[in-house]
Design a protein around this motif. Structure first.
Motif, PDB file in Angstrom:
ATOM      1  N   SER A  65       0.417  -1.754   0.233  1.00  0.00           N
ATOM      2  CA  SER A  65      -0.031  -0.076   0.003  1.00  0.00           C
ATOM      3  C   SER A  65       1.177   1.328  -0.027  1.00  0.00           C
ATOM      4  N   PHE A  66       1.843   1.204   0.967  1.00  0.00           N
ATOM      5  CA  PHE A  66       2.954   2.674   0.785  1.00  0.00           C
ATOM      6  C   PHE A  66       3.411   3.105  -0.573  1.00  0.00           C
ATOM      7  N   VAL A  67       4.202   1.901  -0.923  1.00  0.00           N
ATOM      8  CA  VAL A  67       4.818   1.780  -2.265  1.00  0.00           C
ATOM      9  C   VAL A  67       3.900   2.347  -3.351  1.00  0.00           C
ATOM     10  N   ALA A  68       3.289   1.980  -3.141  1.00  0.00           N
ATOM     11  CA  ALA A  68       1.775   1.959  -4.454  1.00  0.00           C
ATOM     12  C   ALA A  68       1.656   3.802  -3.990  1.00  0.00           C
ATOM     13  N   ARG A  69       1.082   3.898  -2.899  1.00  0.00           N
ATOM     14  CA  ARG A  69       0.763   5.440  -3.231  1.00  0.00           C
ATOM     15  C   ARG A  69       1.488   6.521  -3.121  1.00  0.00           C
ATOM     16  N   THR A  70       3.169   5.986  -2.795  1.00  0.00           N
ATOM     17  CA  THR A  70       3.819   6.943  -2.444  1.00  0.00           C
ATOM     18  C   THR A  70       3.902   7.035  -3.710  1.00  0.00           C
ATOM     19  N   ARG A  71       4.612   6.021  -5.006  1.00  0.00           N
ATOM     20  CA  ARG A  71       5.168   5.865  -6.475  1.00  0.00           C
ATOM     21  C   ARG A  71       3.557   6.642  -7.218  1.00  0.00           C
ATOM     22  N   SER A  72       2.149   6.805  -6.627  1.00  0.00           N
ATOM     23  CA  SER A  72       1.292   7.296  -7.353  1.00  0.00           C
ATOM     24  C   SER A  72       1.928   9.094  -7.352  1.00  0.00           C
ATOM     25  N   GLU A  73       1.803   9.536  -5.707  1.00  0.00           N
ATOM     26  CA  GLU A  73       1.709  10.724  -5.457  1.00  0.00           C
ATOM     27  C   GLU A  73       3.203  11.098  -6.056  1.00  0.00           C
ATOM     28  N   LEU A  74       4.202  10.577  -6.662  1.00  0.00           N
ATOM     29  CA  LEU A  74       5.395  10.765  -7.734  1.00  0.00           C
ATOM     30  C   LEU A  74       4.989  11.444  -8.695  1.00  0.00           C
ATOM     31  N   ASN A  75       4.408  10.294  -9.232  1.00  0.00           N
ATOM     32  CA  ASN A  75       4.380  10.631 -10.451  1.00  0.00           C
ATOM     33  C   ASN A  75       3.231  11.779 -10.727  1.00  0.00           C
ATOM     34  N   ASP A  76       1.831  11.715  -9.829  1.00  0.00           N
ATOM     35  CA  ASP A  76       1.353  12.788  -9.464  1.00  0.00           C
ATOM     36  C   ASP A  76       1.557  14.657  -9.891  1.00  0.00           C
ATOM     37  N   ALA A  77       3.068  14.556  -8.527  1.00  0.00           N
ATOM     38  CA  ALA A  77       3.893  15.648  -8.668  1.00  0.00           C
ATOM     39  C   ALA A  77       4.635  15.907  -9.928  1.00  0.00           C
ATOM     40  N   ALA A  78       4.765  14.276 -10.326  1.00  0.00           N
ATOM     41  CA  ALA A  78       5.980  14.921 -11.855  1.00  0.00           C
ATOM     42  C   ALA A  78       5.291  15.465 -12.595  1.00  0.00           C
ATOM     43  N   LYS A  79       3.959  15.339 -12.967  1.00  0.00           N
ATOM     44  CA  LYS A  79       2.997  15.544 -14.505  1.00  0.00           C
ATOM     45  C   LYS A  79       2.748  17.023 -14.004  1.00  0.00           C
ATOM     46  N   HIS A  80       2.560  18.113 -13.209  1.00  0.00           N
ATOM     47  CA  HIS A  80       1.970  19.090 -12.857  1.00  0.00           C
ATOM     48  C   HIS A  80       3.478  19.423 -13.615  1.00  0.00           C
ATOM     49  N   TYR A  81       4.530  19.041 -14.353  1.00  0.00           N
ATOM     50  CA  TYR A  81       6.322  19.474 -14.664  1.00  0.00           C
ATOM     51  C   TYR A  81       6.447  19.123 -16.083  1.00  0.00           C
ATOM     52  N   ASN A  82       5.735  18.277 -16.255  1.00  0.00           N
ATOM     53  CA  ASN A  82       5.799  17.338 -17.571  1.00  0.00           C
ATOM     54  C   ASN A  82       6.036  16.588 -17.639  1.00  0.00           C
ATOM     55  N   ALA A  83       6.429  16.251 -16.740  1.00  0.00           N
ATOM     56  CA  ALA A  83       7.937  14.915 -16.699  1.00  0.00           C
ATOM     57  C   ALA A  83       6.937  13.396 -15.923  1.00  0.00           C
ATOM     58  N   ARG A  84       7.578  12.273 -16.073  1.00  0.00           N
ATOM     59  CA  ARG A  84       6.947  10.607 -15.643  1.00  0.00           C
ATOM     60  C   ARG A  84       7.976  10.779 -14.794  1.00  0.00           C
ATOM     61  N   LEU A  85       7.863   9.897 -13.960  1.00  0.00           N
ATOM     62  CA  LEU A  85       8.637   8.669 -12.860  1.00  0.00           C
ATOM     63  C   LEU A  85       9.410   7.674 -13.713  1.00  0.00           C
ATOM     64  N   VAL A  86      10.638   7.141 -12.956  1.00  0.00           N
ATOM     65  CA  VAL A  86      10.515   5.961 -14.220  1.00  0.00           C
ATOM     66  C   VAL A  86      11.858   5.649 -12.898  1.00  0.00           C
ATOM     67  N   ALA A  87      10.648   4.269 -12.174  1.00  0.00           N
ATOM     68  CA  ALA A  87      12.440   3.468 -11.785  1.00  0.00           C
ATOM     69  C   ALA A  87      12.810   2.659 -12.879  1.00  0.00           C
ATOM     70  N   ALA A  88      14.850   2.316 -13.093  1.00  0.00           N
ATOM     71  CA  ALA A  88      15.220   2.213 -13.497  1.00  0.00           C
ATOM     72  C   ALA A  88      16.710   2.394 -13.435  1.00  0.00           C
ATOM     73  N   GLY A  89      17.780   0.954 -13.146  1.00  0.00           N
ATOM     74  CA  GLY A  89      18.529   1.539 -12.869  1.00  0.00           C
ATOM     75  C   GLY A  89      19.568   1.802 -14.036  1.00  0.00           C
ATOM     76  N   THR A  90      19.238   2.025 -14.969  1.00  0.00           N
ATOM     77  CA  THR A  90      19.651   3.039 -15.608  1.00  0.00           C
ATOM     78  C   THR A  90      18.943   3.911 -16.914  1.00  0.00           C
ATOM     79  N   HIS A  91      19.225   4.580 -17.535  1.00  0.00           N
ATOM     80  CA  HIS A  91      17.599   5.565 -18.212  1.00  0.00           C
ATOM     81  C   HIS A  91      17.224   4.709 -19.449  1.00  0.00           C
ATOM     82  N   PRO A  92      16.197   4.544 -19.725  1.00  0.00           N
ATOM     83  CA  PRO A  92      15.549   3.181 -20.704  1.00  0.00           C
ATOM     84  C   PRO A  92      16.299   3.786 -22.034  1.00  0.00           C
ATOM     85  N   MET A  93      16.616   4.913 -22.076  1.00  0.00           N
ATOM     86  CA  MET A  93      16.791   5.157 -23.316  1.00  0.00           C
ATOM     87  C   MET A  93      18.234   4.523 -23.937  1.00  0.00           C
TER      88      MET A  93
END
Length: 92
Positions: A64-92
């Motif tokens: 519950s905590f991890v899902a809620r926190t990821r959602s909160e962070l992604n919502d915050a990022a959306k305000h700046y036209n960004a998205r959250l990516v959980a990855a060890g290295t940049h996916p591109m």
């Protein structure tokens, strides 16, 4: 029953359209810290942020905590036209 645990995750911030890394860490931190129960911190680079949980006592509270926190962070990022990516290295 699992032992008490704390969760720490690091995320990269990417542009919502291009997927390029974007230095929006300070803005996303400011936005996310207003609402989150997690300890939200910046990382070495402004393209990264980190979440640290309090001590959690069971698998349901962890999920519950991890899902809620990821959602909160992604919502915050959306305000700046960004998205959250959980990855060890940049996916591109």
């Amino acid at each position: 029953r699992i032992p008490n645990v704390g969760i720490e995750e690091e995320y990269q911030l990417v542009d919502a359209e291009s997927g390029d890394l974007v230095p929006r860490g300070r803005q996303v931190l400011r936005e996310a810290r207003q609402n989150s129960l997690a300890d939200i911190q910046h990382e070495l680079h402004l393209e990264q942020i980190e979440m640290a949980s309090p001590v959690l006592k069971d698998s349901a509270s962890i999920a519950s905590f991890v899902a809620r926190t990821r959602s909160e962070l992604n919502d915050a990022a959306k305000h700046y036209n960004a998205r959250l990516v959980a990855a060890g290295t940049h996916p591109m």
